[in-house]
Motif scaffolding. Structure first.
Motif: not given
Ligand code: HEC
Length: 146
Positions: A58-86
């Motif tokens: 969580x230093x680099x990733x938020x996961x809540x819906x609509x939460x901002x990207x941090x040093x890494x991309x927000x991970x909401x809904x990442x499972x099933x998403x296109x790699x590096x496109x979410x």
């Protein structure tokens, strides 16, 4: 007659230790069976344990819906998403984007075990989670976040 000597103390320590391990990790590991696969770990995975492991992300990733990207991309809904496109506005590396395909449990497992091996040159500065049960737990947690 009550036992004297160290026995009551030993019992007290054992009870205390049992109280500390809110996670039944070793029991779950045994339940995954011999020669466990990503699938068998998924069967015994705990989203609650994964939420605790996610504090390492969580230093680099938020996961809540609509939460901002941090040093890494927000991970909401990442499972099933296109790699590096979410997250269209996140500046993914070419290293990650050229992997192609979608995030499945198996691919997340490989990524989280060793990001640099999965996508050499990736900007995810994280050494990886060595324990396959930790990976299954954090994946189970991500599955609840979509
Ligand atoms: C030091 C910062 C950092 C930490 C810690 C970190 N990540 Fe990342 N993560 C990144 C960056 C940066 C990217 C984008 C990588 C790229 O574009 O090469 C990324 C990408 C990802 C992606 C791909 C997202 C997508 O949209 O395709 C997943 C999944 C992911 N991280 C999961 C995790 C998990 C789970 C943890 C904790 C176990 C974690 N990360 C820890 C920085 C981090």
């Amino acid at each position: 007659m009550m036992p004297r000597g160290p026995l009551p103390l030993v019992i007290a320590v054992v009870v205390l230790l049992a109280g500390c391990s809110s996670d039944d990790k070793e029991a779950r590991r045994r339940a995954a069976g011999p020669a466990p696969t990503v699938k068998s770990y998924a069967r015994v995975a705990s989203a609650a344990a994964g939420a605790r492991i996610f504090t390492r992300c969580s230093a680099c990733h938020s996961v809540g819906q609509g939460a901002p990207d941090l040093g890494g991309p927000n991970l909401h809904g990442v499972i099933g998403a296109e790699i590096g496109q979410n997250r269209p506005r996140f500046a993914y590396t070419a290293a990650l984007q050229q992997v192609g395909g979608r995030w499945t449990r198996a691919r997340l497992d490989a990524w989280l075990a060793d990001p640099q091996r999965f996508a050499p040159g990736t900007a995810m500065a994280f050494p990886g989670l060595a324990d396959p049960l930790d990976r299954a737990d954090v994946i189970a947690y991500l599955e609840t976040q979509r």
